[in-house]
Motif scaffolding. Structure first.
Motif, PDB file in Angstrom:
ATOM      1  N   GLY A 182       0.800  -1.207   0.000  1.00 35.78           N
ATOM      2  CA  GLY A 182       0.000   0.000   0.000  1.00 35.78           C
ATOM      3  C   GLY A 182       0.836   1.261   0.000  1.00 35.78           C
ATOM      4  N   GLY A 183       0.162   2.381  -0.319  1.00 30.40           N
ATOM      5  CA  GLY A 183       0.855   3.639  -0.467  1.00 30.40           C
ATOM      6  C   GLY A 183       1.233   4.309   0.840  1.00 30.40           C
ATOM      7  N   ALA A 184       0.450   4.122   1.902  1.00 25.91           N
ATOM      8  CA  ALA A 184       0.717   4.825   3.156  1.00 25.91           C
ATOM      9  C   ALA A 184       2.072   4.468   3.761  1.00 25.91           C
ATOM     10  CB  ALA A 184      -0.409   4.568   4.159  1.00 25.91           C
ATOM     11  N   PRO A 185       2.388   3.172   3.952  1.00 23.06           N
ATOM     12  CA  PRO A 185       3.710   2.856   4.516  1.00 23.06           C
ATOM     13  C   PRO A 185       4.854   3.247   3.578  1.00 23.06           C
ATOM     14  CG  PRO A 185       2.566   0.849   3.843  1.00 23.06           C
ATOM     15  CD  PRO A 185       1.575   1.955   3.771  1.00 23.06           C
ATOM     16  N   LEU A 186       4.587   3.208   2.279  1.00 24.61           N
ATOM     17  CA  LEU A 186       5.603   3.626   1.313  1.00 24.61           C
ATOM     18  C   LEU A 186       5.957   5.102   1.516  1.00 24.61           C
ATOM     19  CD1 LEU A 186       7.242   3.497  -1.376  1.00 24.61           C
ATOM     20  CD2 LEU A 186       5.083   3.860  -2.573  1.00 24.61           C
ATOM     21  N   ILE A 187       4.937   5.951   1.596  1.00 23.88           N
ATOM     22  CA  ILE A 187       5.180   7.387   1.767  1.00 23.88           C
ATOM     23  C   ILE A 187       5.880   7.664   3.103  1.00 23.88           C
ATOM     24  CG2 ILE A 187       4.059   9.615   2.102  1.00 23.88           C
ATOM     25  CD1 ILE A 187       4.159   8.794  -0.800  1.00 23.88           C
ATOM     26  N   THR A 188       5.502   6.931   4.149  1.00 21.76           N
ATOM     27  CA  THR A 188       6.134   7.118   5.458  1.00 21.76           C
ATOM     28  C   THR A 188       7.629   6.855   5.394  1.00 21.76           C
ATOM     29  OG1 THR A 188       4.111   6.554   6.655  1.00 21.76           O
ATOM     30  CG2 THR A 188       6.188   6.313   7.848  1.00 21.76           C
ATOM     31  N   ASP A 189       8.010   5.748   4.763  1.00 20.65           N
ATOM     32  CA  ASP A 189       9.441   5.417   4.675  1.00 20.65           C
ATOM     33  C   ASP A 189      10.177   6.336   3.718  1.00 20.65           C
ATOM     34  OD1 ASP A 189       9.128   3.436   6.515  1.00 20.65           O
ATOM     35  OD2 ASP A 189       9.717   1.774   5.209  1.00 20.65           O
ATOM     36  N   LEU A 190       9.482   6.865   2.733  1.00 16.09           N
ATOM     37  CA  LEU A 190      10.117   7.813   1.819  1.00 16.09           C
ATOM     38  C   LEU A 190      10.411   9.117   2.551  1.00 16.09           C
ATOM     39  CD1 LEU A 190      10.972   8.372  -1.137  1.00 16.09           C
ATOM     40  CD2 LEU A 190       8.680   9.300  -1.511  1.00 16.09           C
ATOM     41  N   ILE A 191       9.466   9.603   3.327  1.00 13.42           N
ATOM     42  CA  ILE A 191       9.654  10.848   4.068  1.00 13.42           C
ATOM     43  C   ILE A 191      10.811  10.733   5.047  1.00 13.42           C
ATOM     44  CG2 ILE A 191       8.608  12.318   5.845  1.00 13.42           C
ATOM     45  CD1 ILE A 191       5.907  11.783   4.475  1.00 13.42           C
ATOM     46  N   THR A 192      10.918   9.587   5.724  1.00 25.03           N
ATOM     47  CA  THR A 192      11.964   9.405   6.739  1.00 25.03           C
ATOM     48  C   THR A 192      13.302   8.995   6.147  1.00 25.03           C
ATOM     49  OG1 THR A 192      11.231   7.121   7.098  1.00 25.03           O
ATOM     50  CG2 THR A 192      10.279   8.826   8.504  1.00 25.03           C
ATOM     51  N   GLY A 193      13.348   8.796   4.833  1.00 28.63           N
ATOM     52  CA  GLY A 193      14.608   8.483   4.175  1.00 28.63           C
ATOM     53  C   GLY A 193      15.036   7.040   4.250  1.00 28.63           C
ATOM     54  N   LYS A 194      14.116   6.136   4.620  1.00 29.88           N
ATOM     55  CA  LYS A 194      14.469   4.718   4.673  1.00 29.88           C
ATOM     56  C   LYS A 194      14.654   4.138   3.274  1.00 29.88           C
ATOM     57  CE  LYS A 194      12.348   3.757   9.151  1.00 29.88           C
ATOM     58  NZ  LYS A 194      11.328   2.980   9.903  1.00 29.88           N
ATOM     59  N   ILE A 195      14.061   4.765   2.297  1.00 33.29           N
ATOM     60  CA  ILE A 195      14.300   4.415   0.895  1.00 33.29           C
ATOM     61  C   ILE A 195      14.700   5.684   0.163  1.00 33.29           C
ATOM     62  CG2 ILE A 195      12.831   2.378   0.760  1.00 33.29           C
ATOM     63  CD1 ILE A 195      10.598   4.140  -0.320  1.00 33.29           C
ATOM     64  N   ASP A 196      15.401   5.531  -0.948  1.00 33.61           N
ATOM     65  CA  ASP A 196      15.926   6.682  -1.680  1.00 33.61           C
ATOM     66  C   ASP A 196      14.904   7.333  -2.595  1.00 33.61           C
ATOM     67  OD1 ASP A 196      18.675   6.472  -0.757  1.00 33.61           O
ATOM     68  OD2 ASP A 196      18.828   4.676  -2.021  1.00 33.61           O
ATOM     69  N   SER A 197      13.903   6.575  -3.019  1.00 31.62           N
ATOM     70  CA  SER A 197      12.972   7.113  -4.008  1.00 31.62           C
ATOM     71  C   SER A 197      11.736   6.228  -4.066  1.00 31.62           C
ATOM     72  CB  SER A 197      13.636   7.163  -5.392  1.00 31.62           C
ATOM     73  OG  SER A 197      14.071   5.864  -5.787  1.00 31.62           O
ATOM     74  N   ALA A 198      10.736   6.711  -4.791  1.00 28.08           N
ATOM     75  CA  ALA A 198       9.518   5.923  -4.978  1.00 28.08           C
ATOM     76  C   ALA A 198       8.821   6.379  -6.243  1.00 28.08           C
ATOM     77  CB  ALA A 198       8.586   6.063  -3.784  1.00 28.08           C
ATOM     78  N   PHE A 199       8.182   5.430  -6.896  1.00 20.59           N
ATOM     79  CA  PHE A 199       7.276   5.709  -7.996  1.00 20.59           C
ATOM     80  C   PHE A 199       5.876   5.514  -7.436  1.00 20.59           C
ATOM     81  CE2 PHE A 199      11.258   4.615  -9.934  1.00 20.59           C
ATOM     82  CZ  PHE A 199      11.354   5.457 -11.039  1.00 20.59           C
ATOM     83  N   THR A 200       5.133   6.594  -7.328  1.00 23.18           N
ATOM     84  CA  THR A 200       3.906   6.554  -6.545  1.00 23.18           C
ATOM     85  C   THR A 200       2.907   7.583  -7.057  1.00 23.18           C
ATOM     86  OG1 THR A 200       3.090   6.619  -4.258  1.00 23.18           O
ATOM     87  CG2 THR A 200       4.777   8.218  -4.855  1.00 23.18           C
ATOM     88  N   PRO A 201       1.610   7.409  -6.811  1.00 21.31           N
ATOM     89  CA  PRO A 201       0.627   8.397  -7.253  1.00 21.31           C
ATOM     90  C   PRO A 201       0.877   9.778  -6.656  1.00 21.31           C
ATOM     91  CG  PRO A 201      -0.471   6.341  -6.738  1.00 21.31           C
ATOM     92  CD  PRO A 201       0.947   6.198  -6.270  1.00 21.31           C
ATOM     93  N   SER A 202       0.667  10.805  -7.470  1.00 24.90           N
ATOM     94  CA  SER A 202       0.870  12.177  -7.001  1.00 24.90           C
ATOM     95  C   SER A 202      -0.152  12.575  -5.952  1.00 24.90           C
ATOM     96  CB  SER A 202       0.806  13.149  -8.180  1.00 24.90           C
ATOM     97  OG  SER A 202      -0.451  13.070  -8.834  1.00 24.90           O
ATOM     98  N   SER A 203      -1.301  11.876  -5.911  1.00 22.89           N
ATOM     99  CA  SER A 203      -2.314  12.204  -4.912  1.00 22.89           C
ATOM    100  C   SER A 203      -1.790  11.992  -3.500  1.00 22.89           C
ATOM    101  CB  SER A 203      -3.568  11.351  -5.134  1.00 22.89           C
ATOM    102  OG  SER A 203      -3.246   9.968  -5.108  1.00 22.89           O
ATOM    103  N   GLY A 204      -0.879  11.033  -3.312  1.00 24.85           N
ATOM    104  CA  GLY A 204      -0.282  10.808  -2.000  1.00 24.85           C
ATOM    105  C   GLY A 204       0.994  11.591  -1.792  1.00 24.85           C
ATOM    106  N   ALA A 205       1.785  11.742  -2.855  1.00 23.04           N
ATOM    107  CA  ALA A 205       3.067  12.430  -2.728  1.00 23.04           C
ATOM    108  C   ALA A 205       2.904  13.943  -2.703  1.00 23.04           C
ATOM    109  CB  ALA A 205       3.975  12.027  -3.886  1.00 23.04           C
ATOM    110  N   GLY A 206       1.902  14.461  -3.432  1.00 22.21           N
ATOM    111  CA  GLY A 206       1.754  15.898  -3.565  1.00 22.21           C
ATOM    112  C   GLY A 206       1.639  16.661  -2.255  1.00 22.21           C
ATOM    113  N   PRO A 207       0.734  16.258  -1.347  1.00 26.79           N
ATOM    114  CA  PRO A 207       0.626  16.986  -0.082  1.00 26.79           C
ATOM    115  C   PRO A 207       1.915  16.977   0.728  1.00 26.79           C
ATOM    116  CG  PRO A 207      -1.313  15.622  -0.447  1.00 26.79           C
ATOM    117  CD  PRO A 207      -0.323  15.246  -1.498  1.00 26.79           C
TER     118      PRO A 207
END
Length: 320
Positions: A182-207
């Motif tokens: 799912g997108g929620a845990p992906l965005i969480t780890d992206l924000i905290t820098g646990k992963i370097d990047s993500a390909f993800t919907p802009s609806s979640g990344a935009g805010p």
């Protein structure tokens, strides 16, 4: 007087749509979605359903049948009677990727499902943590060539995963995929820098980008999105002109659907996709509406299947 009444009524009878003589629909229509309530695919179906219902004169009820990247829902619709009362909100996974990803499906999306119309394209982006130094796709690729980076997606074999694999193939990278449920845990780890990047919907990344917690480098489609016109496309990067990953959906029905009924569903679905309220709600969720003819939808699915089959095979992706 009777003769005059018949003459006046005749043009209306001649103008009546072909499906008006079929008795369709004569009961509620199941609009099957292969993903949980609240996701983008589910929301698109729920926005369309009341508009379709108003035109068809019967309830259009969204039914979630989750599992196996949409295969459970697809199989259910394939096995349903071809009478127009069961339709599918299909996605790129179920219609163009899963046949190669799984390799053992009991149905063929190309021959066992009948296209009604394309629905929309979900705007996807390449995003990175705010503390990373990369300001462009070119910066990102240069860094990945020096040392492989990690990229996350909301699941193996999904649009985000294959976008990363396409970039690996086209740019000669060895970036490492990290799948999430799912997108929620992906965005969480992206924000905290646990992963370097993500390909993800802009609806979640935009805010999160607006809040300064991450950075969106580019959209993954062939061209810029009218919903994010200031954000470049990955294809604008030198050497990546052919990069193109769009996460899309389409309304499908069981094969051998009578033409008049297919026309009724097409009219209802495309009318819903041109409704101002639906378009506004789509835009809020970063979905571009893409209504099409039945023939255009079929050709698009064939092209997408041909495009992604070799990439899925080269990636070695397996269902998660």
């Amino acid at each position: 007087m009777l003769r005059r009444t018949l003459l006046v009524a005749a043009p209306a009878l001649l103008a009546a749509p072909a499906w008006a003589q079929t008795g369709f629909p004569n009961r509620p229509i199941r609009f099957v979605v292969g993903f949980p309530p609240g996701g983008t695919t589910d929301l698109a179906a729920r926005l369309m359903a009341p508009k379709m219902q108003a035109l068809l004169g019967q309830p259009v009820v969204v039914e979630n049948r989750t599992g196996a990247h949409g295969n459970i829902a697809s199989d259910f619709v394939v096995r349903s009677a071809p009478d127009g009362h069961t339709i599918l909100m299909g996605t790129i996974g179920g219609l163009a990727i899963n046949q190669t990803l799984y390799g053992n499906l009991t149905f063929d999306p190309q021959t066992d499902l009948q296209p009604i119309t394309r629905v929309g394209m979900i705007v996807n982006v390449l995003a990175v943590p705010a503390d990373r130094p990369w300001r462009s796709v070119g910066d990102y690729v240069a860094a990945a060539r020096r040392d492989p980076l990690t990229f996350g997606s909301s699941g193996a074999g999904g649009a985000g995963h294959l976008a990363g694999e396409q970039l690996n193939l086209m740019a000669g990278l060895r970036n490492i995929h990290v799948p999430y449920r799912g997108g929620a845990p992906l965005i969480t780890d992206l924000i905290t820098g646990k992963i370097d990047s993500a390909f993800t919907p802009s609806s979640g990344a935009g805010p999160q980008a607006e809040a300064g917690r991450l950075r969106m480098l580019a959209v993954t489609g062939k061209a810029r999105s009218p919903l994010l016109p200031a954000l470049p496309a990955i294809a604008e990067t030198p050497g990546l002109a052919d990069f193109d990953m769009v996460d899309w959906s389409a309304v499908m029905a069981p094969r051998n659907l009578p033409a008049p009924i297919a026309q009724a569903l097409h009219h209802a679905a495309t009318s819903a996709l041109r409704d101002p309220e639906v378009l506004a709600a789509f835009a809020l969720r970063q979905i571009e509406a893409t209504p099409s003819t039945q023939e255009e939808c079929a050709a698009f699915i064939r092209a997408e299947t041909a495009k992604w089959t070799p990439i899925v095979r080269a990636s070695g992706a397996r269902p998660d």
